[in-house]
Scaffold this active site. Structure first.
Site, PDB file in Angstrom:
ATOM      1  N   ASP A  21     -10.573   1.832   4.400  1.00  0.00           N
ATOM      2  CA  ASP A  21     -10.846   0.481   3.910  1.00  0.00           C
ATOM      3  C   ASP A  21     -10.999  -0.598   4.971  1.00  0.00           C
ATOM      4  O   ASP A  21     -12.050  -1.243   5.084  1.00  0.00           O
ATOM      5  CB  ASP A  21      -9.774   0.072   2.895  1.00  0.00           C
ATOM      6  CG  ASP A  21      -8.347   0.383   3.364  1.00  0.00           C
ATOM      7  OD1 ASP A  21      -8.171   0.808   4.523  1.00  0.00           O
ATOM      8  OD2 ASP A  21      -7.405   0.186   2.567  1.00  0.00           O
ATOM      9  N   GLU A  51       0.119  -0.581  11.622  1.00  0.00           N
ATOM     10  CA  GLU A  51       0.969  -1.542  10.922  1.00  0.00           C
ATOM     11  C   GLU A  51       1.537  -2.595  11.875  1.00  0.00           C
ATOM     12  O   GLU A  51       1.649  -3.773  11.522  1.00  0.00           O
ATOM     13  CB  GLU A  51       2.111  -0.818  10.196  1.00  0.00           C
ATOM     14  CG  GLU A  51       1.662   0.164   9.131  1.00  0.00           C
ATOM     15  CD  GLU A  51       1.078  -0.510   7.898  1.00  0.00           C
ATOM     16  OE1 GLU A  51       1.147  -1.753   7.799  1.00  0.00           O
ATOM     17  OE2 GLU A  51       0.540   0.209   7.033  1.00  0.00           O
ATOM     18  N   GLU A  93      -4.781  -6.560  -3.279  1.00  0.00           N
ATOM     19  CA  GLU A  93      -6.235  -6.470  -3.071  1.00  0.00           C
ATOM     20  C   GLU A  93      -7.068  -7.082  -4.193  1.00  0.00           C
ATOM     21  O   GLU A  93      -8.077  -7.760  -3.929  1.00  0.00           O
ATOM     22  CB  GLU A  93      -6.636  -5.008  -2.836  1.00  0.00           C
ATOM     23  CG  GLU A  93      -6.345  -4.488  -1.445  1.00  0.00           C
ATOM     24  CD  GLU A  93      -4.862  -4.188  -1.211  1.00  0.00           C
ATOM     25  OE1 GLU A  93      -4.449  -4.080  -0.044  1.00  0.00           O
ATOM     26  OE2 GLU A  93      -4.114  -4.065  -2.214  1.00  0.00           O
ATOM     27  N   THR A 111      -6.248  -8.160   7.834  1.00  0.00           N
ATOM     28  CA  THR A 111      -6.063  -7.339   6.640  1.00  0.00           C
ATOM     29  C   THR A 111      -4.659  -7.446   6.064  1.00  0.00           C
ATOM     30  O   THR A 111      -4.370  -6.866   5.024  1.00  0.00           O
ATOM     31  CB  THR A 111      -6.434  -5.868   6.937  1.00  0.00           C
ATOM     32  OG1 THR A 111      -6.638  -5.162   5.710  1.00  0.00           O
ATOM     33  CG2 THR A 111      -5.343  -5.187   7.752  1.00  0.00           C
ATOM     34  N   GLU A 135      -2.006   3.341  -8.157  1.00  0.00           N
ATOM     35  CA  GLU A 135      -2.538   3.759  -6.856  1.00  0.00           C
ATOM     36  C   GLU A 135      -3.816   4.570  -7.009  1.00  0.00           C
ATOM     37  O   GLU A 135      -4.763   4.369  -6.262  1.00  0.00           O
ATOM     38  CB  GLU A 135      -1.477   4.555  -6.090  1.00  0.00           C
ATOM     39  CG  GLU A 135      -0.256   3.752  -5.690  1.00  0.00           C
ATOM     40  CD  GLU A 135      -0.520   2.789  -4.541  1.00  0.00           C
ATOM     41  OE1 GLU A 135       0.012   3.007  -3.442  1.00  0.00           O
ATOM     42  OE2 GLU A 135      -1.258   1.804  -4.745  1.00  0.00           O
TER      43      GLU A 135
END
Length: 578
Positions: A258, A117, A372, A475, A351
């Site tokens: 991902d 992160e 997304e 991302t 989710e």
């Protein structure tokens, strides 16, 4: 018995036919100008609420109108929102925030931070803001974009993460203490995405600063995951970074995996690296062979390919956008339309969604305003112009405003079934969700530049072309200008070339020649031909050797004149050695 998807009939019937319009509630197509202003208003409602109620904490708690630290103590929402400010055209606030960060941001703190992160949000956000500074009217220092305060902050943050990569495999721990390094009792189990999501930021950092260590550790981590794939070409979800053994063997394209696939593609484009793209295309074959069913993607056992979880995760909705980057538009649209049916069923993406049952999974009913599906819509709209994609953007704006908007910002939706809210507004809402919505409705934004305009920047080492387009989003949706990497990558080479030429000049004057040219390169990097060949991080091909061959010209970069030719434009200043 072979697995067969049983999709509810209602979902199949509600699939919107492609290329037939995308009428709004009044029968007309969504008006981009109208929704662009709506999105801008959403941003400022959230952003102003953060500044008034939560700064300097990381994130806003919108139900109690206060703030809390989540991923460190970095004023994270401010960093994440910085480049969005410029995309919305607010140069004055961009400039103010840059000054605030210079005065207040400190990484010498006793905090346990997520390596993943911190990289995508802090390092990525600072790098993007650094490269956009001149466009935002910030007075940049001499040598920019290869130097600058935001770049130094990004480098400082990234150096705090480097101790995590000091493992026997070269794959990083998931957490690091910013003051003390990796804690002695830190778990060695890290998710795949937490290992393979560094090449975009770290290669950018190496190219801008001239320090190869960042790109090197990112490449080692990518190599190790590639070497650890199963015989059928799949990777699992979590791995032990000390032993290289898979702990969670579920293979798919969603949570925990991902952005590893995303960074193989984006790293290949950013660095013009054929090997990274070849790796992704090999993975893509295995993913299509073992996890795709009726244009949905399931979770399977990585060694056998048998279905382990027939669910769709909201994080998987990035996949159609990624497919568009490799030109697989037809498959991307079919999968996107599947995901869009889920959005229309709930007004958001839960989710987890059980595909055979056509409903949410227990304790996974929430929607934290993730970007997304909107991200994929933006990419696909740029590729196709299909108005169905604008309809998704319209639906997202209407749903988020109706369900999630509160007095102090926008709240995470705890349960899409009854629209209960949770007391959190993730920083990615301003970094990604709002940004992708705005770019979907703003076809003339500078981010979409097709190369027709650009900025020529004069550095001490020559002319640098920036802002011509082709931005690569990390991302966390922080755009990186790939041209900047090529401008700075030759910096040290040319500096050494100048020193060598000057030595030659003075040697000739003194009747002797001691000219020696020094170059710097990453050298070729070859992935192993088959899984299971585990090399040591100290010796594998991905790390620079002491005396490598000179790097060839990147495929999509403009070849630069030799330094001597540039000087020759000003007159013959060096003696002819012949």
């Amino acid at each position: 018995m072979p697995f067969r998807l049983l999709v509810p009939l209602g979902l199949l019937c509600s699939l919107p036919p492609p290329h037939l319009g995308a009428p709004g509630p009044d029968g007309s197509a969504p008006d981009p100008a109208h929704y662009r202003e709506r999105v801008k208003a959403m941003f400022y409602h959230a952003y102003d609420s953060y500044l008034e109620n939560a700064f300097p904490y990381d994130e806003l708690r919108p139900l109690t109108c206060d703030g809390h630290d989540t991923w460190g103590s970095f004023s994270l929402t401010l960093i994440d929102a910085l480049d969005t400010l410029l995309i919305l055209g607010n140069v004055s606030e961009f400039q103010r925030v840059v000054e605030v960060l210079q005065d207040n941001l400190d990484f010498d703190i006793d905090v346990n931070a997520s390596v993943f992160e911190t990289n995508i949000r802090v390092v990525g956000g600072l790098l993007s803001a650094h490269l956009l500074s001149k466009k935002a009217g910030v007075e940049v220092e001499a040598g920019w974009p290869c130097s600058g305060p935001l770049l130094r902050m990004a480098e400082e943050a990234a150096r705090k993460l480097l101790p995590a990569f000091q493992t026997p495999t070269g794959m990083p721990y998931g957490t690091v203490n910013l003051l003390h390094g990796v804690n002695p009792g830190e778990t060695p189990v890290t998710c795949t995405a937490g290992i393979g999501t560094f090449i975009v930021e770290f290669a950018t950092l190496s190219s801008l600063t001239g320090d190869p260590v960042f790109e090197d550790v990112a490449r080692v981590a990518l190599m190790r995951l590639w070497e650890s794939r199963s015989d059928i070409g799949l990777v699992g979800n979590h791995i032990d970074v000390l032993t290289g053994k898979w702990v969670a063997q579920d293979a798919g394209i969603g949570a925990g995996v991902d952005s590893y696939f995303e960074y193989l593609v984006k790293g290949a484009i950013l660095l013009q690296d054929k090997k990274l793209m070849a790796m992704f295309l090999e993975y893509n074959k295995a993913i299509r062979n073992y996890t795709r069913f009726d244009d949905w993607y399931l979770w399977v056992q990585m060694y056998k390919g048998t279905v382990s979880m027939p669910v769709f995760q909201s994080l998987e909705a990035y996949w159609p956008g990624l497919q568009s980057l490799i030109g697989d538009i037809d498959n991307a649209m079919r999968t996107f339309l599947n995901y869009y049916t889920v959005w229309k069923q709930f007004g958001g993406l839960p989710e987890f969604y059980n595909i055979p049952q056509g409903y949410t999974v227990e304790k996974r009913e929430g929607y934290p305003l993730r970007p997304e599906l909107i991200e994929s819509a933006m990419y696909l709209y740029r590729a196709t112009g299909d108005p169905t994609l604008l309809e998704l953007g319209r639906d997202a704006v209407e749903s988020i405003e109706k369900i999630s908007k509160v007095e102090c910002g926008f709240a995470t939706i705890k349960d899409l079934r009854d629209h209960k809210l949770d007391n959190r507004m993730e920083s990615f809402f301003l970094a990604e969700t709002v940004k992708y919505l705005y770019l979907l409705f703003d076809p003339t934004n500078f981010i979409h530049n097709n190369g027709s305009t650009f900025d020529a920047v004069i550095t001490p080492y020559g002319e640098c072309i920036l802002g011509a387009g082709g931005y690569i989003f990390n991302t966390e949706a922080h755009p990186i200008d790939p041209a900047a990497l090529h401008c700075c990558r030759r910096l040290k080479e040319e500096q050494w070339e100048v020193e060598g030429l000057m030595k030659e000049f003075y040697s000739l004057k003194q009747g002797r020649s001691r000219f020696q040219k020094t170059t710097m390169s990453s050298g070729p990097w070859e992935p192993p031909a088959r899984p299971g060949t585990f090399s040591s991080p100290e010796n594998h091909d991905g790390v620079r050797e002491k005396k490598p061959a000179k790097r060839g010209i990147p495929l999509l970069s403009c070849p630069s004149q030799p330094f001597t030719s540039k000087l020759a434009l000003l007159g013959q200043v060096f003696l002819d050695s012949s």
